[in-house]
Design a protein around this motif. Structure first.
Motif, PDB file in Angstrom:
ATOM      1  N   GLU A  51       3.178   2.705  -8.756  1.00 27.18           N
ATOM      2  CA  GLU A  51       2.929   1.325  -9.200  1.00 27.18           C
ATOM      3  C   GLU A  51       3.312   1.114 -10.660  1.00 27.18           C
ATOM      4  O   GLU A  51       3.810   0.046 -11.037  1.00 27.18           O
ATOM      5  N   PRO A  75       0.811  -1.234   0.000  1.00 25.76           N
ATOM      6  CA  PRO A  75       0.000   0.000   0.000  1.00 25.76           C
ATOM      7  C   PRO A  75       0.841   1.279   0.000  1.00 25.76           C
ATOM      8  O   PRO A  75       0.350   2.337  -0.409  1.00 25.76           O
ATOM      9  N   ARG A 109       1.736   3.319  -3.503  1.00 27.04           N
ATOM     10  CA  ARG A 109       0.729   4.046  -4.270  1.00 27.04           C
ATOM     11  C   ARG A 109       1.347   5.289  -4.916  1.00 27.04           C
ATOM     12  O   ARG A 109       2.021   6.075  -4.265  1.00 27.04           O
TER      13      ARG A 109
END
Length: 208
Positions: A136, A130, A133
């Protein structure tokens, strides 16, 4: 003659009386001294405010962590500095390059048979996903890839552990299973297997 003598005695008596009075005054109680005032408390010195690291300093710190094998710390440093500088494209590329390098390192470990070490690195990447972000599209892997590689590590460590256990190599089996638990901490079956192997080790030592 008598008058002069009397005058002399009177004079001496006056001198003696004066001396006695002076001595009595000197031996009397001393006047109370004024109490000593305690020193004023020192004023606290204000601590200097923390100075934020520059992006270059943070990147250097992350590289140091990575070189020491502290990938989670490196990821945290990269993530924090990237959050503070989201428009810094050079920093974003540096962050992505580090992550792609970590994935390649894990692949090299797998090729060398260092399953537990590779699994630990893949586990760190998966749990930190996470935090990737915004970059990616720069990565050479995704969450599904990490999960599949971790599944391979789990199965391999489980199999290798049982192979060593059947051979009677309890210590090696325990090491392999503990490596498995590092990337699969909720695996109750392996926890029980480790406890059993450790107890068997103790029993063997007591017999010997």
């Amino acid at each position: 003659m008598m008058k002069a003598l009397n005058m002399r005695f009177l004079f001496l008596a006056l001198i003696l009386a004066f001396c006695l009075q002076s001595c009595a005054g000197m031996n009397g109680p001393a006047s109370p001294k004024s109490p000593v005032q305690p020193p004023a408390p020192a004023k606290p010195v204000p601590l200097p405010e923390p100075v934020d690291q520059t992006p270059a300093q943070s990147v250097n710190q992350a590289r140091i962590h990575a070189a020491a094998g502290e990938y989670l710390k490196a990821i945290t440093v990269y993530h924090d500095v990237h959050q503070k500088n989201p428009k810094d494209e050079h920093l974003a590329r540096e962050y992505a390059t580090f992550l792609n390098g970590a994935k390649s390192t894990a692949a090299e470990m797998l090729g060398k048979g260092e399953i537990a070490a590779a699994g630990a690195l893949l586990y760190a990447l998966k749990n930190s996903y996470p935090k990737f972000r915004g970059i990616e599209q720069m990565l050479s892997f995704d969450y599904a890839f990490l999960n599949s590689r971790l599944d391979y590590c789990r199965k391999t460590l489980t199999r290798q552990g049982f192979e060593e256990y059947r051979k009677g190599n309890l210590n090696q089996a325990i090491v392999l299973w503990q490596g498995l638990l590092a990337i699969d901490p909720d695996n109750e079956e392996m926890k029980e297997a480790v406890r059993t192997a450790i107890q068997q080790q103790k029993n063997l030592k007591e017999k010997n």
